[in-house]
Design a protein around this motif. Structure first.
Motif, mmCIF file in Angstrom:
data_model
loop_
_atom_site.group_PDB
_atom_site.id
_atom_site.type_symbol
_atom_site.label_atom_id
_atom_site.label_comp_id
_atom_site.label_asym_id
_atom_site.label_seq_id
_atom_site.Cartn_x
_atom_site.Cartn_y
_atom_site.Cartn_z
ATOM 1 N N HIS A 80 0.814 -1.214 0.000
ATOM 2 C CA HIS A 80 0.000 0.000 0.000
ATOM 3 C C HIS A 80 0.852 1.270 0.000
ATOM 4 C CE1 HIS A 80 -2.907 -3.045 1.422
ATOM 5 N NE2 HIS A 80 -3.811 -2.275 0.816
ATOM 6 N N SER A 83 1.730 3.521 3.182
ATOM 7 C CA SER A 83 0.701 4.338 3.831
ATOM 8 C C SER A 83 0.028 3.553 4.954
ATOM 9 C CB SER A 83 -0.351 4.771 2.815
ATOM 10 O OG SER A 83 -1.482 5.329 3.462
ATOM 11 N N ARG A 85 -2.503 4.653 6.659
ATOM 12 C CA ARG A 85 -3.952 4.822 6.473
ATOM 13 C C ARG A 85 -4.486 3.831 5.449
ATOM 14 N NH1 ARG A 85 -8.359 8.079 6.835
ATOM 15 N NH2 ARG A 85 -7.331 9.479 8.297
ATOM 16 N N ALA A 86 -3.754 3.598 4.372
ATOM 17 C CA ALA A 86 -4.226 2.657 3.356
ATOM 18 C C ALA A 86 -4.301 1.232 3.907
ATOM 19 C CB ALA A 86 -3.304 2.713 2.140
ATOM 20 N N ASN A 146 0.419 5.310 13.303
ATOM 21 C CA ASN A 146 1.338 5.670 12.219
ATOM 22 C C ASN A 146 2.168 4.456 11.823
ATOM 23 O OD1 ASN A 146 3.521 5.425 14.073
ATOM 24 N ND2 ASN A 146 3.252 7.563 14.701
ATOM 25 N N VAL A 147 3.045 4.650 10.845
ATOM 26 C CA VAL A 147 3.828 3.525 10.311
ATOM 27 C C VAL A 147 4.677 2.885 11.402
ATOM 28 C CG1 VAL A 147 5.708 2.903 8.742
ATOM 29 C CG2 VAL A 147 3.834 4.366 7.930
#
Length: 361
Positions: A80, A83, A85-86, A146-147
């Motif tokens: 993704h 991301s 969020r993705a 977050n990541v």
């Protein structure tokens, strides 16, 4: 890459993993006696201060989605475009659950006798898998992981929690097996090589009165430079020379050793350990002793000896530094030299040498 002093093998790791976890590790100790060279292995210490770590991903029906969370999340982030969020959008409604491992570290020792450092230390993880939360938050009202949080398996508290359940039974995993005599020999050689190199460094010294300059080495600027010894080696030397060693106490049955081995970018090697006491009785830190007279202070130190079971224990606890402080050790030395208390001569010599060249962990 395996270090020179490490003795673990794939066969030993398999043997340890196959042993069932039992009270007091009786089955594992029997396995050591029957199937390895460590027939006299004994349990010394357990450390249970480690946090949980992510393990697997399950669906709501406990079917396995991925056997390795970190590999899965790395692949998902790659898929993704990095991301977070993705990734969340793709899986937020799946109801995936994250299993975690609660680790406990056990230290075992196989004592080979004679020199105090002549033993093998075996470190074994005991791991229990459990599940208590979903992997992703269902809503984004309070923010999304977050990541970095995704990679660590720590997406925050805003996830759906379920009743905590253990999965399967606890299991053992071999961490490392250290030949401590080899560790000390190699570490001491590295220490002395580093000291020699540092001692040969040259400096320009300027006389503040005459302005005259001369080139001197660090060794010349430091009285007794070449007499300084490596702390980890001194621990065993002090043990052998003082009351516990002279009474036949074995350091490896009283302490475990959290080892470190690091080579910096310049190729300089640093080895050390932090001793971890093996007592299981609750022992309080000696606090607020500044107003005590030295007799009362020494009485508290000898009470510590009684609780852990050997004389002069307070000195080694002072080297560790959490329960006994260096200032308390200094007061005892001053009192002994003033004739106020009596220390055995061999303990006095060890304490005096520490005063002249202090060290600790």
């Amino acid at each position: 890459m395996r270090k020179e002093y490490e003795l673990q093998t794939d066969v030993l790791a398999t043997i340890v993993a196959a042993a069932p976890v039992t009270p007091k590790h009786t089955d594992l100790l029997t396995t050591f006696a029957a199937r390895t060279d460590y027939r006299g292995a004994r349990h010394v210490k357990t450390r249970d201060e480690f946090g949980e770590r992510p393990a697997r991903i399950l669906d709501a029906d406990d079917r396995e989605i991925a056997p390795d969370y970190r590999a899965w999340i790395d692949a998902e982030l790659d898929k993704h475009g990095g991301s977070a969020r993705a990734v969340w959008t793709a899986h937020k409604d799946a109801g995936y659950r994250l299993t975690e491992i609660q680790p406990v570290l056990h230290y075992f020792v196989h004592d080979r006798g004679e020199a105090q450092e002549n033993f093998v230390q075996i470190e074994v993880w005991e791991e229990q898998e459990f599940v208590e939360r979903e992997l992703f938050p269902r809503e984004e009202h309070w923010g999304l992981p977050n990541v970095d949080e995704l990679r660590r398996g720590a997406p925050g508290m805003l996830v759906e929690h379920i009743e905590r359940r253990t999965l399967g039974t606890p299991r053992y995993r071999l961490e490392q097996v250290i030949d401590m005599q080899q560790f000390i020999a190699i570490g001491n050689a590295a220490y002395e090589a580093r000291r020699r190199a540092d001692g040969d460094r040259r400096w320009m010294e300027t006389n503040s009165t005459t302005g005259e300059q001369r080139v001197v080495t660090a060794r010349e600027l430091t009285p007794g430079y070449d007499q300084v010894r490596w702390e980890s080696r001194r621990f065993f030397e002090d043990w052998a020379a003082s009351s516990p060693g002279r009474a036949g106490e074995r350091a490896c049955l009283r302490w475990a050793f959290n080892t470190s081995d690091y080579t910096d970018p310049k190729g300089v090697r640093y080895m050390s350990f932090v001793p971890q006491w093996g007592h299981t009785r609750k022992i309080a830190e000696l606090k607020n002793t500044g107003k005590l007279d030295v007799y009362s202070l020494y009485g508290k130190l000898t009470q510590l000896d009684e609780r852990v079971g050997y004389r002069f224990a307070w000195y080694f606890y002072g080297l560790h530094g959490n329960l006994v402080k260096s200032g308390q050790m200094e007061r005892v030395l001053e009192a002994a030299e003033a004739g106020l208390i009596v220390l055995p001569e061999h303990d006095y010599r060890v304490l005096r040498a520490w005063h002249e060249a202090p060290y600790g962990f």
